[in-house]
Design a protein around this motif. Structure first.
Motif, PDB file in Angstrom:
ATOM      1  N   PHE A  56       0.839  -1.202   0.000  1.00  0.00           N
ATOM      2  CA  PHE A  56       0.000   0.000   0.000  1.00  0.00           C
ATOM      3  C   PHE A  56       0.876   1.255   0.000  1.00  0.00           C
ATOM      4  O   PHE A  56       1.965   1.276   0.569  1.00  0.00           O
ATOM      5  CB  PHE A  56      -0.939   0.000   1.208  1.00  0.00           C
ATOM      6  N   ARG A  57       0.395   2.302  -0.653  1.00  0.00           N
ATOM      7  CA  ARG A  57       1.122   3.573  -0.737  1.00  0.00           C
ATOM      8  C   ARG A  57       0.718   4.547   0.368  1.00  0.00           C
ATOM      9  O   ARG A  57       1.495   5.412   0.744  1.00  0.00           O
ATOM     10  CB  ARG A  57       0.873   4.228  -2.096  1.00  0.00           C
ATOM     11  N   THR A  58      -0.498   4.419   0.872  1.00  0.00           N
ATOM     12  CA  THR A  58      -1.011   5.360   1.859  1.00  0.00           C
ATOM     13  C   THR A  58      -0.374   5.091   3.224  1.00  0.00           C
ATOM     14  O   THR A  58      -0.498   3.995   3.780  1.00  0.00           O
ATOM     15  CB  THR A  58      -2.554   5.236   1.967  1.00  0.00           C
ATOM     16  N   LYS A  59       0.302   6.118   3.747  1.00  0.00           N
ATOM     17  CA  LYS A  59       1.049   5.962   5.001  1.00  0.00           C
ATOM     18  C   LYS A  59       0.154   5.571   6.167  1.00  0.00           C
ATOM     19  O   LYS A  59       0.513   4.721   6.974  1.00  0.00           O
ATOM     20  CB  LYS A  59       1.798   7.249   5.341  1.00  0.00           C
ATOM     21  N   GLU A  60      -1.028   6.211   6.267  1.00  0.00           N
ATOM     22  CA  GLU A  60      -1.886   5.933   7.423  1.00  0.00           C
ATOM     23  C   GLU A  60      -2.378   4.483   7.425  1.00  0.00           C
ATOM     24  O   GLU A  60      -2.554   3.887   8.483  1.00  0.00           O
ATOM     25  CB  GLU A  60      -3.037   6.923   7.515  1.00  0.00           C
ATOM     26  N   ILE A  61      -2.577   3.907   6.248  1.00  0.00           N
ATOM     27  CA  ILE A  61      -2.990   2.501   6.168  1.00  0.00           C
ATOM     28  C   ILE A  61      -1.825   1.608   6.579  1.00  0.00           C
ATOM     29  O   ILE A  61      -1.993   0.668   7.362  1.00  0.00           O
ATOM     30  CB  ILE A  61      -3.495   2.150   4.756  1.00  0.00           C
ATOM     31  N   LYS A  62      -0.634   1.905   6.051  1.00  0.00           N
ATOM     32  CA  LYS A  62       0.543   1.107   6.412  1.00  0.00           C
ATOM     33  C   LYS A  62       0.815   1.184   7.915  1.00  0.00           C
ATOM     34  O   LYS A  62       1.122   0.175   8.546  1.00  0.00           O
ATOM     35  CB  LYS A  62       1.769   1.581   5.640  1.00  0.00           C
ATOM     36  N   LEU A  63       0.684   2.382   8.480  1.00  0.00           N
ATOM     37  CA  LEU A  63       0.909   2.541   9.919  1.00  0.00           C
ATOM     38  C   LEU A  63      -0.106   1.740  10.735  1.00  0.00           C
ATOM     39  O   LEU A  63       0.256   1.147  11.762  1.00  0.00           O
ATOM     40  CB  LEU A  63       0.858   4.016  10.315  1.00  0.00           C
ATOM     41  N   ALA A  64      -1.350   1.714  10.290  1.00  0.00           N
ATOM     42  CA  ALA A  64      -2.374   0.936  10.987  1.00  0.00           C
ATOM     43  C   ALA A  64      -2.021  -0.556  10.940  1.00  0.00           C
ATOM     44  O   ALA A  64      -2.173  -1.269  11.943  1.00  0.00           O
ATOM     45  CB  ALA A  64      -3.751   1.175  10.370  1.00  0.00           C
ATOM     46  N   ALA A  65      -1.534  -1.030   9.797  1.00  0.00           N
ATOM     47  CA  ALA A  65      -1.145  -2.440   9.676  1.00  0.00           C
ATOM     48  C   ALA A  65       0.054  -2.743  10.563  1.00  0.00           C
ATOM     49  O   ALA A  65       0.091  -3.773  11.251  1.00  0.00           O
ATOM     50  CB  ALA A  65      -0.836  -2.784   8.215  1.00  0.00           C
ATOM     51  N   ILE A  66       1.023  -1.862  10.575  1.00  0.00           N
ATOM     52  CA  ILE A  66       2.214  -2.047  11.418  1.00  0.00           C
ATOM     53  C   ILE A  66       1.817  -2.075  12.882  1.00  0.00           C
ATOM     54  O   ILE A  66       2.283  -2.930  13.653  1.00  0.00           O
ATOM     55  CB  ILE A  66       3.252  -0.931  11.136  1.00  0.00           C
ATOM     56  N   GLN A  67       0.938  -1.169  13.279  1.00  0.00           N
ATOM     57  CA  GLN A  67       0.487  -1.128  14.672  1.00  0.00           C
ATOM     58  C   GLN A  67      -0.246  -2.418  15.039  1.00  0.00           C
ATOM     59  O   GLN A  67      -0.022  -2.979  16.111  1.00  0.00           O
ATOM     60  CB  GLN A  67      -0.413   0.076  14.896  1.00  0.00           C
ATOM     61  N   ALA A  68      -1.118  -2.893  14.151  1.00  0.00           N
ATOM     62  CA  ALA A  68      -1.859  -4.133  14.430  1.00  0.00           C
ATOM     63  C   ALA A  68      -0.903  -5.311  14.559  1.00  0.00           C
ATOM     64  O   ALA A  68      -1.079  -6.161  15.442  1.00  0.00           O
ATOM     65  CB  ALA A  68      -2.878  -4.390  13.321  1.00  0.00           C
ATOM     66  N   LEU A  69       0.087  -5.366  13.698  1.00  0.00           N
ATOM     67  CA  LEU A  69       1.062  -6.461  13.770  1.00  0.00           C
ATOM     68  C   LEU A  69       1.905  -6.362  15.043  1.00  0.00           C
ATOM     69  O   LEU A  69       2.205  -7.374  15.685  1.00  0.00           O
ATOM     70  CB  LEU A  69       1.969  -6.442  12.534  1.00  0.00           C
ATOM     71  N   GLY A  70       2.283  -5.150  15.416  1.00  0.00           N
ATOM     72  CA  GLY A  70       3.070  -4.957  16.634  1.00  0.00           C
ATOM     73  C   GLY A  70       2.300  -5.325  17.889  1.00  0.00           C
ATOM     74  O   GLY A  70       2.851  -5.916  18.820  1.00  0.00           O
ATOM     75  N   GLU A  71       1.023  -5.005  17.915  1.00  0.00           N
ATOM     76  CA  GLU A  71       0.193  -5.326  19.079  1.00  0.00           C
ATOM     77  C   GLU A  71      -0.090  -6.813  19.198  1.00  0.00           C
ATOM     78  O   GLU A  71      -0.388  -7.300  20.285  1.00  0.00           O
ATOM     79  CB  GLU A  71      -1.122  -4.545  19.007  1.00  0.00           C
ATOM     80  N   ALA A  72       0.022  -7.533  18.094  1.00  0.00           N
ATOM     81  CA  ALA A  72      -0.278  -8.964  18.113  1.00  0.00           C
ATOM     82  C   ALA A  72       0.746  -9.752  18.913  1.00  0.00           C
ATOM     83  O   ALA A  72       0.429 -10.786  19.493  1.00  0.00           O
ATOM     84  CB  ALA A  72      -0.354  -9.501  16.684  1.00  0.00           C
ATOM     85  N   LYS A  73       1.973  -9.267  18.949  1.00  0.00           N
ATOM     86  CA  LYS A  73       3.045  -9.952  19.682  1.00  0.00           C
ATOM     87  C   LYS A  73       3.058 -11.436  19.344  1.00  0.00           C
ATOM     88  O   LYS A  73       2.971 -12.306  20.210  1.00  0.00           O
ATOM     89  CB  LYS A  73       2.898  -9.722  21.183  1.00  0.00           C
ATOM     90  N   ASP A  74       3.200 -11.693  18.054  1.00  0.00           N
ATOM     91  CA  ASP A  74       3.164 -13.060  17.551  1.00  0.00           C
ATOM     92  C   ASP A  74       4.311 -13.233  16.563  1.00  0.00           C
ATOM     93  O   ASP A  74       4.701 -12.291  15.879  1.00  0.00           O
ATOM     94  CB  ASP A  74       1.810 -13.307  16.859  1.00  0.00           C
ATOM     95  N   GLU A  75       4.829 -14.441  16.465  1.00  0.00           N
ATOM     96  CA  GLU A  75       5.953 -14.705  15.560  1.00  0.00           C
ATOM     97  C   GLU A  75       5.583 -14.406  14.106  1.00  0.00           C
ATOM     98  O   GLU A  75       6.366 -13.816  13.358  1.00  0.00           O
ATOM     99  CB  GLU A  75       6.407 -16.157  15.693  1.00  0.00           C
ATOM    100  N   ILE A  76       4.385 -14.792  13.705  1.00  0.00           N
ATOM    101  CA  ILE A  76       3.933 -14.521  12.337  1.00  0.00           C
ATOM    102  C   ILE A  76       3.887 -13.011  12.101  1.00  0.00           C
ATOM    103  O   ILE A  76       4.355 -12.513  11.078  1.00  0.00           O
ATOM    104  CB  ILE A  76       2.541 -15.140  12.076  1.00  0.00           C
ATOM    105  N   GLY A  77       3.352 -12.289  13.070  1.00  0.00           N
ATOM    106  CA  GLY A  77       3.283 -10.837  12.964  1.00  0.00           C
ATOM    107  C   GLY A  77       4.653 -10.204  12.872  1.00  0.00           C
ATOM    108  O   GLY A  77       4.874  -9.273  12.090  1.00  0.00           O
TER     109      GLY A  77
END
Length: 183
Positions: A155-176
Motif C-alpha cells: 500500500f502507498r497510503t502511510k496511514e494505512i501502512k501505519l495501521a497495519a504495522i500497529q496491528a502487527l506490533g500489538e499482536a506480539k506473535d511470531e507470524i506478525g
C-alpha cells in the motif's frame, strides 16, 4: 433491469428485495424442469449486481441526504457475497458513522470465513475501510487474520501502512513479527 436500477436510484429497496426473492424462487422452481430458463434467471441475477447497480446506488447517495441504511444493508445481505465489492465501494461514501458501522457489519459477516477475500477489499483509495479491515484482522480475527495483514505491504497510503504495522506490533506473535520485517 432498467426499472430495477431506477428503483435503486430512488432508494426503493422495498421493490428491489422482493424482486430478487421472486427471481430466485422462480429460478429454483425451474431448475429441474427447464434448465435453460433457470440459466437465464441466473444471468439476470448477476446483472443485478453489475457496475450499473454500483452506479445506481452511488447516484442515490449523491442525491439523497437521508438513506435508509438498514434497507440498503438488507439489500446487500440478500445479494450476499457478490455484493461485497459494492458494499466496499459504498462504505467510503457513507456520511454517518452509525450507518458506516452497519455496512461494515455486513462486510465482516459475509467475509467471516474468507479473510483473504476481506483483505482484498482494502485499497489505497478506501482508507476508512482499509483501516477497519486491518482492525478486524489484527483484533477480532485473531491469529487467523495476521497472515492477511501482509497484503498491506504494497500500500502507498502511510496511514494505512501505519495501521497495519500497529496491528502487527500489538499482536506480539511470531507470524506478525515476520510480516513486520517486510515493512
Amino acid at each position: 433491469l432498467e426499472f430495477h436500477l431506477e428503483q435503486l436510484q430512488q432508494g426503493n429497496f422495498a421493490f428491489a428485495v422482493p424482486l430478487i426473492h421472486g427471481v430466485r424462487e422462480l429460478r429454483d422452481h425451474l431448475a429441474a424442469s427447464d434448465p435453460g430458463k433457470s440459466a437465464c434467471l441466473d444471468e439476470f441475477l448477476q446483472k443485478i449486481i453489475s457496475p450499473k447497480t454500483v452506479e445506481a446506488i452511488k447516484q442515490l447517495l449523491d442525491k439523497k441526504k437521508t438513506v435508509d441504511w438498514n434497507a440498503l444493508v438488507d439489500f446487500f445481505a440478500l445479494l450476499g457475497k457478490p455484493a461485497l465489492p459494492l458494499a466496499a465501494e459504498v462504505y467510503e461514501t457513507v456520511p454517518e458513522a452509525a450507518a458506516r458501522e452497519k455496512v461494515l457489519g455486513f462486510i465482516l459477516a459475509v467475509s467471516r470465513d474468507d479473510l483473504g477475500g476481506l483483505a482484498s477489499l482494502a485499497a489505497d483509495e478506501r482508507p476508512l475501510l482499509s483501516k477497519a479491515i486491518i482492525g478486524h484482522l489484527g483484533g477480532e480475527a485473531g491469529k487467523k487474520g495476521l497472515p492477511h495483514l501482509g497484503s498491506f505491504l504494497g500500500f502507498r497510503t502511510k496511514e494505512i501502512k501505519l495501521a497495519a504495522i500497529q496491528a502487527l506490533g500489538e499482536a506480539k506473535d511470531e507470524i506478525g513479527n515476520r510480516i513486520l520485517l517486510g515493512f
